[in-house]
Scaffold this motif. Structure first.
Motif, PDB file in Angstrom:
ATOM      1  N   TYR A  29     -16.109   8.611 -23.436  1.00 40.84           N
ATOM      2  CA  TYR A  29     -17.241   8.446 -22.277  1.00 40.84           C
ATOM      3  C   TYR A  29     -17.629   6.983 -22.158  1.00 40.84           C
ATOM      4  O   TYR A  29     -17.898   6.468 -21.385  1.00 40.84           O
ATOM      5  CB  TYR A  29     -18.084   9.288 -22.228  1.00 40.84           C
ATOM      6  CG  TYR A  29     -17.529  10.683 -22.182  1.00 40.84           C
ATOM      7  CD1 TYR A  29     -16.617  10.994 -20.755  1.00 40.84           C
ATOM      8  CD2 TYR A  29     -17.563  11.814 -23.094  1.00 40.84           C
ATOM      9  CE1 TYR A  29     -16.259  12.502 -20.974  1.00 40.84           C
ATOM     10  CE2 TYR A  29     -17.130  13.063 -22.902  1.00 40.84           C
ATOM     11  CZ  TYR A  29     -16.443  13.260 -21.724  1.00 40.84           C
ATOM     12  OH  TYR A  29     -15.896  14.469 -21.620  1.00 40.84           O
ATOM     13  N   SER A  30     -18.136   6.217 -23.606  1.00 41.20           N
ATOM     14  CA  SER A  30     -18.532   4.858 -23.759  1.00 41.20           C
ATOM     15  C   SER A  30     -17.576   4.038 -23.033  1.00 41.20           C
ATOM     16  O   SER A  30     -17.867   3.031 -22.450  1.00 41.20           O
ATOM     17  CB  SER A  30     -18.942   4.662 -24.876  1.00 41.20           C
ATOM     18  OG  SER A  30     -19.332   3.309 -25.175  1.00 41.20           O
ATOM     19  N   SER A  31     -16.251   4.039 -23.436  1.00 38.91           N
ATOM     20  CA  SER A  31     -15.121   3.204 -23.091  1.00 38.91           C
ATOM     21  C   SER A  31     -14.973   3.097 -21.380  1.00 38.91           C
ATOM     22  O   SER A  31     -14.537   2.226 -20.721  1.00 38.91           O
ATOM     23  CB  SER A  31     -13.769   3.624 -23.991  1.00 38.91           C
ATOM     24  OG  SER A  31     -14.014   3.092 -24.924  1.00 38.91           O
ATOM     25  N   ALA A  32     -15.121   4.643 -20.998  1.00 34.54           N
ATOM     26  CA  ALA A  32     -14.793   4.935 -19.611  1.00 34.54           C
ATOM     27  C   ALA A  32     -16.057   4.296 -18.690  1.00 34.54           C
ATOM     28  O   ALA A  32     -15.616   3.589 -17.694  1.00 34.54           O
ATOM     29  CB  ALA A  32     -14.872   6.454 -19.334  1.00 34.54           C
ATOM     30  N   SER A  33     -17.088   4.312 -19.086  1.00 36.30           N
ATOM     31  CA  SER A  33     -18.256   3.749 -18.261  1.00 36.30           C
ATOM     32  C   SER A  33     -18.054   2.272 -18.251  1.00 36.30           C
ATOM     33  O   SER A  33     -18.346   1.733 -17.182  1.00 36.30           O
ATOM     34  CB  SER A  33     -19.663   4.254 -19.047  1.00 36.30           C
ATOM     35  OG  SER A  33     -20.743   3.482 -18.467  1.00 36.30           O
ATOM     36  N   ALA A  34     -17.485   1.467 -19.474  1.00 32.43           N
ATOM     37  CA  ALA A  34     -17.553   0.090 -19.366  1.00 32.43           C
ATOM     38  C   ALA A  34     -16.355  -0.086 -18.509  1.00 32.43           C
ATOM     39  O   ALA A  34     -16.553  -1.342 -17.904  1.00 32.43           O
ATOM     40  CB  ALA A  34     -17.243  -0.187 -20.899  1.00 32.43           C
ATOM     41  N   ALA A  35     -15.288   0.498 -18.439  1.00 32.04           N
ATOM     42  CA  ALA A  35     -14.297   0.101 -17.550  1.00 32.04           C
ATOM     43  C   ALA A  35     -14.533   0.289 -16.160  1.00 32.04           C
ATOM     44  O   ALA A  35     -14.300  -0.438 -15.296  1.00 32.04           O
ATOM     45  CB  ALA A  35     -13.063   1.227 -17.874  1.00 32.04           C
TER      46      ALA A  35
END
Length: 554
Positions: free
Chosen positions: A517-523
């Motif tokens: 989810y952290s990577s998703a939010s950044a993307a």
């Protein structure tokens, strides 16, 4: 309740099928023609010629050229005999698209039955000669898709595919741009028109574009560009120097299908030699979607927009100006305060492309055909900003089926070749095409007027764009198959087209599916920093980012 609803639709479909059978018998009688008087004198991979001189030839630049003449029944039979293989391929592409989108046979049958019911009155609005041509053309199809109904009815729906998708789901598969300049705005003072037709089904659909040259027994000879099996017109010019191009507008959902807009455009090309005559034909047509038709006229030496909807029609002209732009919103007085049109201007990418075209035209105060091609191929945003290759806000978002350039007063037309608008623009002289009685055994391209392919086609940027498209399809597939990608894989994917919002959006969806989810939010945040095509897209990404943030903080 649902069972009663399904039963009602089934009953309507049965009644409609009976109506269709009676109508088909009438078309069959009208379309009777001694086909044994037609035969192929040449049958090669790139050339097919009938004993009547009608032909299909493959241009060395990529497009097919089809020349047919005669009455409606003859036109249909000849088109079918010459382009049968191409026609069946296009039918398969249409139907495969449906089968891919709706894998369930039960759901697919339900949709087909609904479409039959929805289009039950369509043939009442199509002139009899075109129904006869469609009927004889349908004879060149086989029964591969018998579950979808008879070939004649299926061909009707193929001609209304743009209208049906537009009406029933307001599909964003069309984002066309058109521009016309004349007088002081062109190098020779003559009318010059350019258009991108951005109708996209899939890559296979655009592989075999057909340049039609049609000499009807009664009517004005004309050319158009579309695909095999299409008797309607989406872009074309007649021998009187009158042009028609289509640009979709924002539509309401009508209660039933009526006259497909491509048939309206065909009728205009066959019968009109002036703007006034084109307007008169459009006024008599009952359409079921909203559409702008740019009409250019050699006789009038200018262009106007016919803005049609199921309830209204207006003509938009420029005062004290010699240039007109058309994207996908209406500009006439009738629609200036129309809520649907105003919402479309606010929410879609139509206004942005309009402003970009205005900017490009200001940079080229006097246009020639080569400069028009450069405008149609432009891939940047306002102020030449890098907005990512394939962005819907670009004039050329690298998905167009075709682009054309018309010089009506000289009866010249340039047609783009694949891929997209990037291949060479090949020129045709309608005076030569329609005034020659010799049998054709080669392409009618005027090589001396060729506009070369876009240099971008041979660049690293183009190669990376194509690779990005392939990887986008792969990532979309892996979202369903739960494939595994590394952070390095995602980064390399994003670097292929770093200014395009889509690469970050798909990356975010991949990370979401894998609970990163952290990577998703950044993307998703990176996607929001890019130029987004519509407000709906922005809302969708914001919603996904909020969901990712919530999951991340749990």
């Amino acid at each position: 309740m649902m069972i009663k609803y399904l039963s009602l639709l089934l009953l309507l479909f049965i009644l409609f099928s009976c109506h269709s059978s009676k109508k088909m018998a009438a078309y069959g009688k009208a379309g009777h023609y001694a086909t044994d008087s037609l035969w192929l004198t040449c049958e090669q991979d790139s050339l097919r010629v009938l004993n009547t001189g009608d032909y299909l030839v493959h241009s060395p630049y990529g497009n097919w050229e089809l020349y047919v003449s005669g009455n409606p029944a003859q036109l249909g039979y000849k088109e079918g005999m010459l382009a049968q293989q191409l026609f069946r391929q296009q039918q398969a592409i249409f139907m495969d698209k449906l089968e891919t989108m709706v894998s369930s046979k039960i759901k697919r049958r339900f949709i087909i039955n609904f479409l039959h019911w929805y289009g039950r009155k369509m043939d009442r609005y199509i002139p009899e000669p075109y129904l006869t041509e469609l009927y004889t053309l349908s004879k060149s199809l086989d029964n591969t898709y018998a579950y979808a109904g008879d070939n004649f009815r299926l061909l009707l729906f193929m001609h209304a595919a743009h209208d049906l998708g537009h009406a029933l789901r307001d599909l964003a598969i069309v984002g066309c741009s058109s521009v016309a300049s004349w007088g002081s705005k062109t190098v020779d003072g003559k009318l010059l028109i350019g258009r991108n037709f951005d109708f996209y089904v899939n890559d296979a659909f655009a592989e075999n574009k057909v340049v039609y040259f049609v000499r009807p027994e009664q009517g004005i000879p004309y050319m158009s560009v579309s695909w095999a099996g299409m008797i309607g017109v989406v872009s074309g010019m007649n021998l009187q120097g009158l042009t028609v191009t289509m640009n979709a507008g924002k539509s309401s959902i009508p209660l039933s299908a009526k006259k497909p807009i491509s048939i309206v455009a065909r009728e205009i090309l066959e019968k009109a030699s002036t703007i006034a005559e084109a307007v008169a034909i459009a006024e008599q047509s009952q359409v079921f979607v909203s559409e702008s038709l740019m009409i250019g006229s050699a006789n009038d030496k200018k262009a106007v927009l016919l803005e049609l909807s199921p309830k209204h029609m207006d003509v938009f002209e420029v005062d004290n100006a010699e240039q007109i732009i058309c994207t996908n919103h209406f500009q006439s007085a009738t629609y200036q305060n129309d809520p649907r049109n105003l919402k479309h201007i606010q929410n879609s990418h139509s206004q942005y492309r309009y402003e970009r075209l205005s900017e490009l035209l200001w940079q080229q105060p006097k246009l020639n055909p080569a400069q028009m091609a450069d405008i149609l191929r432009n891939k940047e945003g306002l102020n030449d900003a890098a907005i990512g290759y394939g962005n819907d806000k670009a004039v050329n978002h690298l998905l167009a089926h075709h682009a054309l350039i018309f010089q009506p007063e000289d009866r010249l037309v340039w047609v783009s070749n694949a891929p997209y608008q990037l291949g060479a623009f090949t020129a045709y002289d309608l005076n030569k095409v329609f005034h020659s009685d010799n049998f054709r055994t080669s392409s009618q391209v005027v090589d001396s007027l060729l506009i070369p392919a876009d240099p971008f086609l041979f660049s690293t940027g183009y190669q990376q764009y194509e690779e990005m498209r392939r990887q986008s399809d792969s990532i979309a597939h892996q979202l369903h198959t739960k494939g595994v990608l590394t952070a390095g894989d995602i980064q390399k994917y994003q670097e292929l087209n770093p200014h395009l919002w889509m690469v970050y959006y798909l990356s975010g969806k991949y990370w979401m599916a894998n609970k990163a989810y952290s990577s998703a939010s950044a993307a998703f945040e990176q996607a929001l920093q890019c130029l987004l095509p519509t407000i709906q897209t922005e809302r969708k990404i914001l919603k996904l980012k909020a969901k990712a943030d919530k999951k991340w903080k749990q």
